[in-house]
Design a protein around this motif. Structure first.
Motif, PDB file in Angstrom:
ATOM      1  N   GLN A  15      37.123  29.214  35.332  1.00 24.58           N
ATOM      2  CA  GLN A  15      36.569  30.107  34.311  1.00 24.58           C
ATOM      3  C   GLN A  15      35.823  31.319  34.866  1.00 24.58           C
ATOM      4  N   PRO A  16      35.015  31.192  35.908  1.00 27.59           N
ATOM      5  CA  PRO A  16      34.339  32.394  36.424  1.00 27.59           C
ATOM      6  C   PRO A  16      35.315  33.475  36.902  1.00 27.59           C
ATOM      7  N   PHE A  17      36.441  33.068  37.465  1.00 27.63           N
ATOM      8  CA  PHE A  17      37.470  34.018  37.904  1.00 27.63           C
ATOM      9  C   PHE A  17      38.041  34.755  36.696  1.00 27.63           C
ATOM     10  N   PHE A  18      38.434  34.008  35.671  1.00 30.14           N
ATOM     11  CA  PHE A  18      38.995  34.632  34.477  1.00 30.14           C
ATOM     12  C   PHE A  18      37.952  35.505  33.779  1.00 30.14           C
ATOM     13  N   SER A  19      36.710  35.067  33.726  1.00 26.56           N
ATOM     14  CA  SER A  19      35.648  35.846  33.087  1.00 26.56           C
ATOM     15  C   SER A  19      35.408  37.167  33.815  1.00 26.56           C
ATOM     16  N   ALA A  20      35.404  37.141  35.140  1.00 29.24           N
ATOM     17  CA  ALA A  20      35.211  38.369  35.918  1.00 29.24           C
ATOM     18  C   ALA A  20      36.366  39.340  35.694  1.00 29.24           C
ATOM     19  N   LEU A  21      37.597  38.820  35.608  1.00 30.45           N
ATOM     20  CA  LEU A  21      38.749  39.683  35.326  1.00 30.45           C
ATOM     21  C   LEU A  21      38.605  40.324  33.947  1.00 30.45           C
ATOM     22  N   LEU A  22      38.268  39.530  32.940  1.00 29.30           N
ATOM     23  CA  LEU A  22      38.103  40.060  31.575  1.00 29.30           C
ATOM     24  C   LEU A  22      37.014  41.122  31.506  1.00 29.30           C
ATOM     25  N   ALA A  23      35.935  40.915  32.230  1.00 31.16           N
ATOM     26  CA  ALA A  23      34.814  41.848  32.211  1.00 31.16           C
ATOM     27  C   ALA A  23      35.069  43.079  33.080  1.00 31.16           C
ATOM     28  N   GLY A  24      36.109  43.027  33.919  1.00 31.06           N
ATOM     29  CA  GLY A  24      36.345  44.124  34.851  1.00 31.06           C
ATOM     30  C   GLY A  24      35.229  44.239  35.869  1.00 31.06           C
ATOM     31  N   ASP A  25      34.612  43.117  36.197  1.00 38.92           N
ATOM     32  CA  ASP A  25      33.428  43.072  37.058  1.00 38.92           C
ATOM     33  C   ASP A  25      33.837  42.756  38.503  1.00 38.92           C
ATOM     34  N   ALA A  26      34.065  43.808  39.290  1.00 38.19           N
ATOM     35  CA  ALA A  26      34.508  43.626  40.679  1.00 38.19           C
ATOM     36  C   ALA A  26      33.432  42.961  41.533  1.00 38.19           C
ATOM     37  N   THR A  27      32.160  43.181  41.213  1.00 37.08           N
ATOM     38  CA  THR A  27      31.079  42.551  41.981  1.00 37.08           C
ATOM     39  C   THR A  27      31.106  41.037  41.792  1.00 37.08           C
ATOM     40  N   ALA A  28      31.177  40.607  40.529  1.00 42.31           N
ATOM     41  CA  ALA A  28      31.249  39.169  40.247  1.00 42.31           C
ATOM     42  C   ALA A  28      32.527  38.574  40.824  1.00 42.31           C
ATOM     43  N   LEU A  29      33.623  39.300  40.697  1.00 43.44           N
ATOM     44  CA  LEU A  29      34.904  38.829  41.224  1.00 43.44           C
ATOM     45  C   LEU A  29      34.825  38.668  42.736  1.00 43.44           C
ATOM     46  N   SER A  52      42.350  45.108  47.648  1.00 48.70           N
ATOM     47  CA  SER A  52      43.199  45.783  46.657  1.00 48.70           C
ATOM     48  C   SER A  52      42.904  45.286  45.251  1.00 48.70           C
ATOM     49  N   LEU A  53      42.727  43.976  45.085  1.00 50.69           N
ATOM     50  CA  LEU A  53      42.413  43.432  43.765  1.00 50.69           C
ATOM     51  C   LEU A  53      41.066  43.967  43.283  1.00 50.69           C
ATOM     52  N   LEU A  54      40.069  43.938  44.136  1.00 50.99           N
ATOM     53  CA  LEU A  54      38.749  44.434  43.752  1.00 50.99           C
ATOM     54  C   LEU A  54      38.805  45.917  43.397  1.00 50.99           C
ATOM     55  N   ASP A  55      39.614  46.674  44.107  1.00 54.79           N
ATOM     56  CA  ASP A  55      39.741  48.104  43.839  1.00 54.79           C
ATOM     57  C   ASP A  55      40.370  48.372  42.471  1.00 54.79           C
TER      58      ASP A  55
END
Length: 131
Positions: A15-29, A52-55
């Motif tokens: 869930q934290p991975f999916f939540s960070a993707l939804l939020a567009g939160d590269a820091t959390a990701l 690349s993913l974080l970017d």
């Protein structure tokens, strides 16, 4: 050699991975990924590294509008250092101006240095489910 992980662990892991993707939160990701993280892209099978993913997520080039997990995920643990989760997602979003959606089965590999260290996502792969 391996054991099924408690169902609660699966939600805590993915869930934290999916939540960070939804939020567009590269820091959390970034805090969830190993330095050598690799993603195998569900759309084309390309290999995407951590930077690349974080970017693309942090810049807003890749946005996730929806991530649903319609069926419960499962997990297997291998000692205190490795856990593998397998689940199903329905995702949609945008890459630049182009809309995309995918229904897929995913595999996530989590690792940690020892039992007191946090779990980090080392590898993720999605495979499209034919509709």
């Amino acid at each position: 050699m391996h054991a099924a992980a408690p169902a609660a662990n699966v939600h805590v892991m993915d869930q934290p991975f999916f939540s960070a993707l939804l939020a567009g939160d590269a820091t959390a990701l970034g805090a969830l990924l190993t330095d050598d993280f690799i993603l195998v892209d569900v759309m084309a099978g390309g290999v995407i590294d951590r930077a690349s993913l974080l970017d693309v997520v942090g810049s807003g080039q890749m946005t996730f509008e929806s991530i649903e997990t319609p069926t419960p995920a499962s997990a297997r643990s291998y000692g205190d250092a490795t856990m593998v989760t397998i689940g199903e997602t329905r995702m949609s979003g945008r890459f630049g101006d182009e809309a995309w959606s995918a229904h897929s089965r995913y595999t996530h590999v989590f690792v940690r240095a020892d039992a007191s260290s946090p779990w980090l996502l080392a590898s993720a792969q999605g495979t499209q489910i034919a509709e």
